[in-house]
Design a protein around this motif. Sequence first.
Motif, PDB file in Angstrom:
ATOM      1  N   GLY B   6      -1.316-113.069  -8.611  1.00 54.81           N
ATOM      2  CA  GLY B   6      -0.356-112.530  -9.876  1.00 54.81           C
ATOM      3  C   GLY B   6      -1.549-111.784 -10.584  1.00 54.81           C
ATOM      4  O   GLY B   6      -2.747-111.645 -10.364  1.00 54.81           O
ATOM      5  N   PRO B   7      -1.104-111.117 -11.744  1.00 55.17           N
ATOM      6  CA  PRO B   7      -1.727-110.234 -12.685  1.00 55.17           C
ATOM      7  C   PRO B   7      -2.684-111.001 -13.523  1.00 55.17           C
ATOM      8  O   PRO B   7      -2.446-110.775 -14.713  1.00 55.17           O
ATOM      9  CB  PRO B   7      -0.893-109.201 -13.263  1.00 55.17           C
ATOM     10  CG  PRO B   7       0.353-110.184 -13.317  1.00 55.17           C
ATOM     11  CD  PRO B   7       0.562-111.241 -12.189  1.00 55.17           C
ATOM     12  N   GLU B   8      -3.301-111.747 -13.189  1.00 54.22           N
ATOM     13  CA  GLU B   8      -4.179-112.707 -14.015  1.00 54.22           C
ATOM     14  C   GLU B   8      -5.759-112.164 -13.816  1.00 54.22           C
ATOM     15  O   GLU B   8      -6.491-112.896 -13.439  1.00 54.22           O
ATOM     16  CB  GLU B   8      -4.282-113.961 -14.052  1.00 54.22           C
ATOM     17  CG  GLU B   8      -2.789-114.610 -14.194  1.00 54.22           C
ATOM     18  CD  GLU B   8      -2.303-114.420 -15.649  1.00 54.22           C
ATOM     19  OE1 GLU B   8      -3.288-114.621 -16.375  1.00 54.22           O
ATOM     20  OE2 GLU B   8      -1.227-114.144 -15.903  1.00 54.22           O
ATOM     21  N   ALA B   9      -6.122-110.874 -14.049  1.00 53.20           N
ATOM     22  CA  ALA B   9      -7.161-110.237 -13.577  1.00 53.20           C
ATOM     23  C   ALA B   9      -8.278-110.915 -14.611  1.00 53.20           C
ATOM     24  O   ALA B   9      -8.265-111.053 -15.708  1.00 53.20           O
ATOM     25  CB  ALA B   9      -7.506-108.839 -13.904  1.00 53.20           C
ATOM     26  N   SER B  14      -4.541-110.637 -20.021  1.00 50.63           N
ATOM     27  CA  SER B  14      -3.568-111.591 -19.050  1.00 50.63           C
ATOM     28  C   SER B  14      -2.151-111.689 -19.838  1.00 50.63           C
ATOM     29  O   SER B  14      -2.056-111.673 -21.017  1.00 50.63           O
ATOM     30  CB  SER B  14      -3.906-113.162 -19.187  1.00 50.63           C
ATOM     31  OG  SER B  14      -3.057-114.020 -19.068  1.00 50.63           O
TER      32      SER B  14
END
Lengths: 110, 135
Positions: B6-9, B14
Amino acid sequence: MFRRFTFSLLVALLFVAVASVALAAEGAPAAGGESNVKAVIALTAGFGIAIAAFGGALGQSRAIAAGLEGIARNPSAQNKIFIPMIVGLALIESLVIYALVIAFVLVGKL
Amino acid sequence: MEADRGPEAPGGISLRSLERRILICAALVLAGIAAAGAAGAASFRLLPGAACGAAIAWGNFFLIRKILEKAFLREGAVNKRFVVQYAVKFLGLIGIVYLVVRSGWFDVLGFLLGLTSLFLGVFLEALVKSFRPAE
């Protein structure tokens, strides 16, 4: 070429806008200034949402194109590119919604 | 695969945190309107409109995130259904805005104030990230 076309389009739009107001004024002389005001309101709502949609579409298309090109070139940076792209899309869309609200308010005054 | 998380770099913005910030900003906007109303500087009629605008701003952001994540952050080919979903979301948004503005149930200024919570949320998130030390 593109610049000339854009300039011609803008001038044509300006003429159409001015002509509409003038024709509206001729059509209802008895109504006085109210008809003019309504014509201007209608024009403002139409042009307002048109310009907002044009700018929003241009901005979103550029954002998506640049974002996806970046991801295609460097797939490992997907997350770092994708998140700001979504944020940018949401912000651009919100601005268009603002214009839409204003246009609805103006149309409600007709 | 990295995308499956998922896009939680790490270190980056976030999206879930951004959603929380939008909600915080919506609460702040509502509290501000309530305080201004209590002080007599604004009308309490702005409150429902602001709540509705904030809900629409948050919902719109949430749906954009869900649709684009499903389309692009999955392994394999891009799911082309996202075009239809995005179009349906957009049409629904226009319909809701039309109803809200033309029905007269909500104050339009409050509605615009509520919509601003999205911008304030992004601004707040950027501020927080800029003051947080890099990981």
